[in-house]
Scaffold this active site. Structure first.
Site, PDB file in Angstrom:
ATOM      1  N   SER A 194       8.280  12.860 -14.795  1.00 56.42           N
ATOM      2  CA  SER A 194       8.953  11.768 -14.136  1.00 56.42           C
ATOM      3  C   SER A 194       9.873  12.217 -12.993  1.00 56.42           C
ATOM      4  O   SER A 194      10.268  11.398 -12.170  1.00 56.42           O
ATOM      5  CB  SER A 194       9.789  10.989 -15.155  1.00 56.42           C
ATOM      6  N   SER A 237       9.007  16.757 -17.727  1.00 52.21           N
ATOM      7  CA  SER A 237       9.239  16.056 -16.460  1.00 52.21           C
ATOM      8  C   SER A 237       9.811  16.862 -15.317  1.00 52.21           C
ATOM      9  O   SER A 237       9.869  16.368 -14.202  1.00 52.21           O
ATOM     10  CB  SER A 237      10.168  14.884 -16.702  1.00 52.21           C
ATOM     11  N   LYS A 263      18.381  13.288  -9.388  1.00 55.75           N
ATOM     12  CA  LYS A 263      17.500  12.247  -9.930  1.00 55.75           C
ATOM     13  C   LYS A 263      18.322  10.999 -10.273  1.00 55.75           C
ATOM     14  O   LYS A 263      19.466  11.116 -10.726  1.00 55.75           O
ATOM     15  CB  LYS A 263      16.812  12.808 -11.178  1.00 55.75           C
TER      16      LYS A 263
HETATM   17  N1  GLN Z   1       5.490  12.427 -19.210  1.00 55.14           N
HETATM   18  C1  GLN Z   1       6.241  12.425 -20.430  1.00 55.14           C
HETATM   19  C2  GLN Z   1       6.547  11.003 -20.840  1.00 55.14           C
HETATM   20  O1  GLN Z   1       6.091  10.137 -20.187  1.00 55.14           O
HETATM   21  C3  GLN Z   1       7.491  13.224 -20.261  1.00 55.14           C
HETATM   22  C4  GLN Z   1       8.558  12.499 -19.549  1.00 55.14           C
HETATM   23  C5  GLN Z   1       9.814  13.293 -19.413  1.00 55.14           C
HETATM   24  O2  GLN Z   1       9.837  14.508 -19.625  1.00 55.14           O
HETATM   25  N2  GLN Z   1      10.856  12.603 -19.035  1.00 55.14           N
HETATM   26  O3  GLN Z   1       7.209  10.754 -21.792  1.00 55.14           O
END
Ligand code: GLN
Length: 486
Positions: free
Chosen positions: A154, A178, A79
């Site tokens: 994400s 995420s 990532k």
């Molecule tokens: N979807 C969650 C957020 O927007 C989690 C994101 C993540 O785990 N990086 O914060």
């Protein structure tokens, strides 16, 4: 079968038995990336030259009689918020465009030391904020099961790249789900380890008390292989702990007789898609057949988790993102009058909408007048949520739930209603709040879109989670299905 269709542990065995060369494996993935990534949109950078050079170096080791332990010559995609020396690290943001990492993150270093090959950097929601990958400043990543649908976020591209055979393994990061949510949307296996299990040195911070690196593979064994090769204490990250890393991959058995699994009633209420619920019910049956004792349990504070998460994570993000000022890294606005103007314009032009929303929310809840009412209160709620989990995990080996209340949604479906986007993390964020480990494993399809089953365990119980997920996986065929649009 074409090489890129094999799983990581199969490729490792083939390399060991000298049936294939590391270089051939790497080339197969690079070929597939150039064939289909235009459609999938997973990669922001493909490190073809470096990957081929490292592959040749590993092949030479083999020629000299060495056996490649660890990852055994298998490629991994990373990532774009995890540092790889000499490569970009944009975090999906315009503000980091042009920035090149001068050093390796500990996880990257471990991949290299353990005979892994880095294939490239993957798309993501800007600074890991999002649940659909729609917040990337650069490109759209689609769900390999249906290009009209999001891959999750994400780490959406970390899941999509593995589902689309563009990498056998990938790294993502978790702050609130995420890795698990995209794994569930793309029908791959994703683990979020215990807070402190994997080093975050060299990983760009979002919410420091929540962030963890997570791993993705096409089956449980692959996921276990990657996890055991990057876990462990690191003197560059003082949140890591000195608890030995188990050989997760060697302890996978189907029989789970006597294992106690709790089903939290609060996770099966309003908002859960009916067909997802039916899929989970079927999975429970399979686990019972394999010997598990499955009983109801209660996590009464679940309803407060999302609010606490968005306050805590935004507060931490507003502080962590202060370092992106247009001076030290990446993007710098032109035609600025003085240093204040330079900060102001660089940040205004460099950050996207969601990131600005979180910075504003975070700054607000940390401000003198509201600190007690929001931030401090959220920390108290966090403690109560931890206690909630501990009560249940005193009686159970693991907690079972859907990973997400619905299968993947369409592009644009939730961008106007941000709260509905946030709700897609309802079953994942409590785990990050408590710092617990959890895994998502494919458990079926609803309207031809994948559904994930989540197991949550106590601190450092990764081995138990891998085993429960493996028991389920080895009694079902979901991991054998192939995404439709590739
Ligand atoms: N979807 C969650 C957020 O927007 C989690 C994101 C993540 O785990 N990086 O914060």
């Amino acid at each position: 079968m074409e090489l890129h269709k094999y799983k990581a542990h199969e490729l490792k065995a083939m390399i060991k038995n000298k049936e294939v060369k590391v270089e051939e494996v790497t080339k197969a993935f690079i070929r597939n990336i150039s064939k289909i990534d235009e459609k999938i949109g997973a990669y922001l950078h493909v490190s073809e030259e470096e990957a081929l050079n490292s592959s040749k170096a590993l092949d030479e080791k083999i020629t000299k009689g060495e056996i490649l332990e660890g990852l055994g010559g298998v490629p991994v995609a990373v990532k774009d918020n995890i540092s790889v020396k000499g490569m970009q690290n944009t975090c999906g943001s315009k503000i980091l465009q042009g920035y090149i990492s001068p050093y390796d993150a500990t996880v990257t270093k471990k991949i290299k030391e353990n005979n892994g090959i880095i294939l490239g950097k993957l798309n993501m929601d800007e600074f890991a904020m999002g649940s659909s990958n729609e917040n990337s400043a650069f490109k759209k990543t689609v769900n390999p099961w249906n290009e009209m649908y999001v891959p999750g976020g994400s780490s959406g591209a970390s899941a999509a790249s593995v589902a689309a055979f563009e990498a056998p393994l990938s790294l993502g990061t978790e702050t609130g789900g995420s890795v698990r949510q995209p794994a569930s949307f793309c029908s791959v296996v994703g683990l979020k380890p215990t807070y402190g299990r994997i080093s975050r040195y060299g990983v760009v911070a979002f919410g420091s008390t929540l962030d963890q690196v997570g791993v993705i593979g096409r089956d449980v064994e692959d996921c276990a292989l990657l996890a055991q090769n990057i876990s462990g204490i690191d003197n560059k990250d003082y949140t890591t702990v000195n608890i030995p890393v188990q050989a997760y991959k060697n302890n996978l058995v189907k029989d789970i007789k006597g294992k106690k699994i709790g089903i939290p009633v609060e996770y099966f209420g309003e908002g859960l898609n009916d067909n997802v619920r039916k899929t989970i019910d079927k999975a429970i049956k399979v686990l019972r057949e394999n010997g598990a004792e499955v009983k109801e349990c209660s996590l009464p504070l679940t309803q407060y988790a999302l609010a606490a998460y968005y306050i805590i994570s935004s507060a931490e993000a507003s502080s962590n993102l202060g370092r992106f000022d247009g001076v030290k890294y990446g993007y710098r606005s032109k035609d600025t009058e003085d240093v204040v103007d330079l900060y102001f314009k660089s940040r205004s032009e460099g950050f996207g909408k969601e990131v600005k929303r979180r910075i504003m929310l975070g700054t607000y809840v940390l401000s003198a007048g509201y600190y007690d009412a929001y931030y401090k209160k959220s920390l108290k709620v966090r403690n109560l949520i931890i206690q909630d989990f501990q009560k249940v995990l005193n009686d159970f080996d693991a907690i079972l739930s859907p990973t997400s209340p619905t299968p993947a949604f369409k592009f644009g479906e939730k961008t106007k209603d941000i709260l509905s986007m946030y709700l897609s993390d309802i079953y994942t964020v409590p785990v990050n709040i408590a710092g617990l480990p959890a895994i998502s494993v494919p458990c079926g399809f609803v309207n031809n879109l994948p559904v994930g089953l989540q197991f949550i365990g106590n601190y450092f119980s990764e081995a138990t989670l891998f085993n429960l997920a493996y028991s389920y996986e080895s009694s079902t065929d979901w991991h054998k299905f192939t995404a439709q649009i590739i």
